[in-house]
Design an enzyme around this catalytic site. Sequence first.
Site, short mmCIF file in Angstrom:
data_model
loop_
_atom_site.label_atom_id
_atom_site.label_comp_id
_atom_site.label_asym_id
_atom_site.label_seq_id
_atom_site.Cartn_x
_atom_site.Cartn_y
_atom_site.Cartn_z
N GLY A 8 0.81 -1.22 0.00
CA GLY A 8 0.00 0.00 0.00
C GLY A 8 0.84 1.26 0.00
N GLY A 11 -0.29 5.18 -1.06
CA GLY A 11 -1.30 5.96 -0.36
C GLY A 11 -0.74 7.17 0.36
CD GLN A 12 -3.08 11.24 4.48
OE1 GLN A 12 -3.93 10.45 4.88
NE2 GLN A 12 -2.98 12.47 4.97
CG ASP A 34 -0.43 0.83 -3.87
OD1 ASP A 34 -0.42 1.46 -2.81
OD2 ASP A 34 -1.50 0.62 -4.52
CG ASP A 53 -4.60 -7.89 -5.01
OD1 ASP A 53 -4.79 -7.59 -3.82
OD2 ASP A 53 -5.52 -8.23 -5.79
CE1 TYR A 143 -9.22 1.81 8.12
CE2 TYR A 143 -10.11 3.39 9.69
CZ TYR A 143 -9.04 2.88 8.97
OH TYR A 143 -7.80 3.45 9.11
CE LYS A 147 -6.86 0.05 10.00
NZ LYS A 147 -5.60 -0.38 9.39
P1 NAD Z 1 -4.58 5.20 1.62
O1 NAD Z 1 -6.00 4.87 1.34
O2 NAD Z 1 -4.09 6.56 1.29
O3 NAD Z 1 -3.64 4.16 0.86
C1 NAD Z 1 -3.92 2.79 0.88
C2 NAD Z 1 -3.16 2.15 -0.28
O4 NAD Z 1 -3.50 0.77 -0.28
C3 NAD Z 1 -3.53 2.72 -1.65
O5 NAD Z 1 -2.37 3.17 -2.32
C4 NAD Z 1 -4.19 1.54 -2.36
O6 NAD Z 1 -3.87 1.50 -3.75
C5 NAD Z 1 -3.58 0.36 -1.63
N1 NAD Z 1 -4.41 -0.84 -1.73
C6 NAD Z 1 -5.75 -0.96 -1.66
N2 NAD Z 1 -6.11 -2.24 -1.86
C7 NAD Z 1 -4.98 -2.94 -2.07
C8 NAD Z 1 -4.69 -4.30 -2.33
N3 NAD Z 1 -5.66 -5.21 -2.46
N4 NAD Z 1 -3.40 -4.67 -2.46
C9 NAD Z 1 -2.39 -3.78 -2.36
N5 NAD Z 1 -2.60 -2.46 -2.12
C10 NAD Z 1 -3.89 -2.06 -1.97
O7 NAD Z 1 -4.30 4.83 3.14
P2 NAD Z 1 -3.27 5.51 4.14
O8 NAD Z 1 -3.90 6.71 4.70
O9 NAD Z 1 -1.94 5.63 3.52
O10 NAD Z 1 -3.28 4.41 5.30
C11 NAD Z 1 -2.24 3.48 5.51
C12 NAD Z 1 -2.57 2.70 6.76
O11 NAD Z 1 -2.68 3.61 7.87
C13 NAD Z 1 -3.90 1.93 6.71
O12 NAD Z 1 -3.78 0.75 7.45
C14 NAD Z 1 -4.85 2.86 7.42
O13 NAD Z 1 -5.93 2.18 8.00
C15 NAD Z 1 -3.95 3.45 8.49
N6 NAD Z 1 -4.44 4.72 9.02
C16 NAD Z 1 -4.44 5.83 8.24
C17 NAD Z 1 -4.90 7.03 8.78
C18 NAD Z 1 -4.91 8.30 7.99
O14 NAD Z 1 -5.44 9.32 8.47
N7 NAD Z 1 -4.36 8.33 6.78
C19 NAD Z 1 -5.38 7.07 10.10
C20 NAD Z 1 -5.41 5.89 10.84
C21 NAD Z 1 -4.90 4.72 10.29
N1 SER Z 2 -8.09 8.78 8.89
C1 SER Z 2 -8.71 7.51 8.98
C2 SER Z 2 -10.10 7.57 8.48
O1 SER Z 2 -10.70 8.61 8.60
C3 SER Z 2 -8.72 7.04 10.41
O2 SER Z 2 -8.27 5.76 10.44
O3 SER Z 2 -10.59 6.59 8.01
#
Ligand code: NAD
Ligand code: SER
Length: 322
Positions: A8, A11-12, A34, A53, A143, A147
């Site tokens: 992944g 992502g962000q 990713d 994947d 979600y 978690k």
């Molecule tokens: P995001 O949605 O920005 O990125 C997720 C990535 O996962 C994407 O690039 C997507 O292409 C990839 N993805 C989706 N399905 C897939 C698959 N089947 N195989 C491979 N890749 C796949 O998420 P993020 O914000 O970067 O979050 C990363 C982690 O941090 C996650 O576990 C999320 O739950 C956790 N998290 C994020 C936040 C936040 O505010 N960004 C807050 C709490 C927890």
């Molecule tokens: N930033 C995330 C969301 O809003 C928290 O895990 O889903």
Amino acid sequence: MKKILFTGCGGQIGSELVLAFRNVYGSENVIATDLSANVSRELLDSGTFVQLDVLDKESIVNVIDKYDVGSVVHLAAILSAVGEKNPQLAWNVNMNGTVNIFEIAREKKLEKILVPSSIAAFGPDTPKEMTPQRTILHPTTMYGVTKVAIELLGDYYNHHYGMDIRGLRYPGVISHKTLPGGGTTDYAVAIYFDAVKKKSYNCFLKEDTMLPMIYMPDCLRATLELFQADKSRLTCATGYNLAAFSTTPAEMAESIKKYMPDFEITYSPDFRQEIADSWTNSIDDREAREEWGWKPEYDLDRVTKDMLAEVGKKQFNLTQTT
Ligand code: NAD
Ligand code: SER
């Protein structure tokens, strides 16, 4: 050293965390993957990228063998808002993707797995203020359900198979490099982009919705610190509470007005309000502070100053090239 594999990474968080890990461990030691090939040029140019994947166990095994992987930072997930629109997809990717990573790690005796949890692990029954580490975990989003299940599954694997699985309950992450992927806290990024672009923002949450947030540099440092922490000191390995600051849309707007007095905010709450209302307001993260030295550096006004400056530069570059 054995390689560190990221899932992944596009992502962000992954788009910046991979670069932070490459800085520390060397570009050649961090393999980025990713589902989507649409990842940043910086990430592609700084080391190996493989399209992968997390639901395809055989391909994950092949990548792990090919690159001699010893640890995994598992970021691939479906976040809260997208997850509520398609709960079956959220369950499938979040649970089956993670089970694949845990099982491969068990079979291949990998050294360490880091998989983030979230404030979404909390639910309406959880104490809202200064939520303690050990508390009621009864979320109402798919979600959040995934978690909590991942935290518990990680505990099970650690206990029964002697593995090293770690995680932290990230607050909403604020950043400017890669847009968030469909969460409830995304407003806290969008507000800065719209402030720079239009001097106004129409928020999908109510003005007084208090949520825990963290700025990306703190999020990156926390993740590296937990990844490097001494395992023998970790008492809540798979889901450390993590706090930086808590805020509301109205407070963010006030913070922006300090730098942009004519900024205006309006409110049109949608389905994400119910999700936000089910989460807690503030977090007690004393275990993270005591066991691996966590200390945040950014408060709201510092984030606002930095976000407006960084988003402003992007806007300027955009204007110049068009
Ligand atoms: P995001 O949605 O920005 O990125 C997720 C990535 O996962 C994407 O690039 C997507 O292409 C990839 N993805 C989706 N399905 C897939 C698959 N089947 N195989 C491979 N890749 C796949 O998420 P993020 O914000 O970067 O979050 C990363 C982690 O941090 C996650 O576990 C999320 O739950 C956790 N998290 C994020 C936040 C936040 O505010 N960004 C807050 C709490 C927890
Ligand atoms: N930033 C995330 C969301 O809003 C928290 O895990 O889903």
